[in-house]
Write a protein that holds these residues in place. Structure first.
Motif, mmCIF file in Angstrom:
data_model
loop_
_atom_site.group_PDB
_atom_site.id
_atom_site.type_symbol
_atom_site.label_atom_id
_atom_site.label_comp_id
_atom_site.label_asym_id
_atom_site.label_seq_id
_atom_site.Cartn_x
_atom_site.Cartn_y
_atom_site.Cartn_z
ATOM 1 N N ARG A 162 37.112 -12.773 -42.287
ATOM 2 C CA ARG A 162 36.245 -11.614 -41.338
ATOM 3 C C ARG A 162 37.043 -10.997 -40.393
ATOM 4 O O ARG A 162 38.443 -11.369 -40.497
ATOM 5 C CB ARG A 162 35.080 -12.143 -40.242
ATOM 6 N N HIS A 183 34.089 -8.744 -35.856
ATOM 7 C CA HIS A 183 32.812 -9.394 -36.133
ATOM 8 C C HIS A 183 33.078 -11.057 -35.317
ATOM 9 O O HIS A 183 33.983 -11.637 -35.419
ATOM 10 C CB HIS A 183 33.035 -9.108 -37.359
ATOM 11 N N PHE A 202 29.835 -12.209 -39.334
ATOM 12 C CA PHE A 202 29.779 -12.039 -40.990
ATOM 13 C C PHE A 202 28.927 -12.986 -42.618
ATOM 14 O O PHE A 202 29.071 -12.676 -42.912
ATOM 15 C CB PHE A 202 31.152 -12.546 -40.662
ATOM 16 N N TRP A 219 26.051 -10.788 -43.018
ATOM 17 C CA TRP A 219 25.921 -10.255 -43.456
ATOM 18 C C TRP A 219 26.224 -10.653 -44.944
ATOM 19 O O TRP A 219 25.717 -10.129 -46.200
ATOM 20 C CB TRP A 219 27.827 -9.230 -43.344
ATOM 21 N N TRP A 274 34.176 -5.565 -42.927
ATOM 22 C CA TRP A 274 33.679 -7.032 -42.653
ATOM 23 C C TRP A 274 34.860 -7.656 -43.258
ATOM 24 O O TRP A 274 34.880 -8.762 -42.289
ATOM 25 C CB TRP A 274 32.057 -7.663 -43.565
#
Length: 140
Positions: free
Chosen positions: A18, A22, A27, A30, A113
Motif C-alpha cells: 500500500r 493508507h 488498503f 479498497w 492505493w
C-alpha cells in the motif's frame, strides 16, 4: 489443463504494498470492496480458474520475523500487504486481461492505493501435495 495447449494451468502471483498514507486495513478494504467488484467480471470473461487474496497484516509478519528470524537469520521476511494469486488457463490470459478496457476501469484507482513499482511478480505451476490434512499427488 489449458484448452489450447494441453498444459496445466499456470499460477500467477503478485505482491502489493500500500502507499504509506493508507492503513493496511483501508488498503485491503479498497481491494475487496472497490477493486474486486470491477475485476471479477473481467476474470470470468477470460476463464480465470481461481483468485485468492493472501492478506499479510503487519502485526503477523512482524511477529513471525521476531519468532523465526533468530532461527533463520538469512531469511528475508515479506513486508507486503498482500499476495494476489491467480490460477489461469494459460500465460496468454495475463495479457488478455491487462489489455482489456474493462480491466483498465478495474485498476483506475490503483495509483492512489498501490505502490506499483514495489510489486513482485512470479509465474509457474502449482501442485498440491497435502489437502485437507491428507496427502495427494504423491507418487509411490
Amino acid at each position: 489443463m489449458s484448452a489450447t495447449t494441453g498444459a496445466p494451468p499456470v499460477k500467477f502471483t503478485i505482491t502489493h504494498h500500500r502507499l504509506p498514507h493508507h492503513t493496511h486495513e483501508a488498503f485491503i478494504d479498497w481491494i475487496v470492496k472497490e477493486h474486486l467488484p470491477l475485476a471479477i467480471p473481467v476474470f470470468e470473461k477470460y476463464g480465470v480458474i481461481d483468485y485468492s487474496l493472501f492478506v499479510t497484516p503487519p502485526p503477523l509478519n512482524d511477529g513471525l520475523k521476531q519468532e523465526i528470524g533468530g532461527l533463520r537469520p538469512t531469511w528475508d521476511f515479506a513486508e507486503c500487504d498482500c499476495f494476489i494469486e491467480y490460477t489461469l488457463p494459460d500465460v496468454e490470459t495475463i495479457k488478455n486481461i491487462m489489455s482489456d478496457p474493462e480491466w483498465q476501469i478495474a485498476v483506475k484507482d490503483q495509483d492512489q492505493w498501490v505502490d506499483v513499482p514495489r510489486a513482485f511478480v512470479s509465474l509457474g505451476y502449482s501442485t498440491t501435495y497435502l489437502q485437507h490434512g491428507k496427502p495427494v499427488n504423491i507418487l509411490s
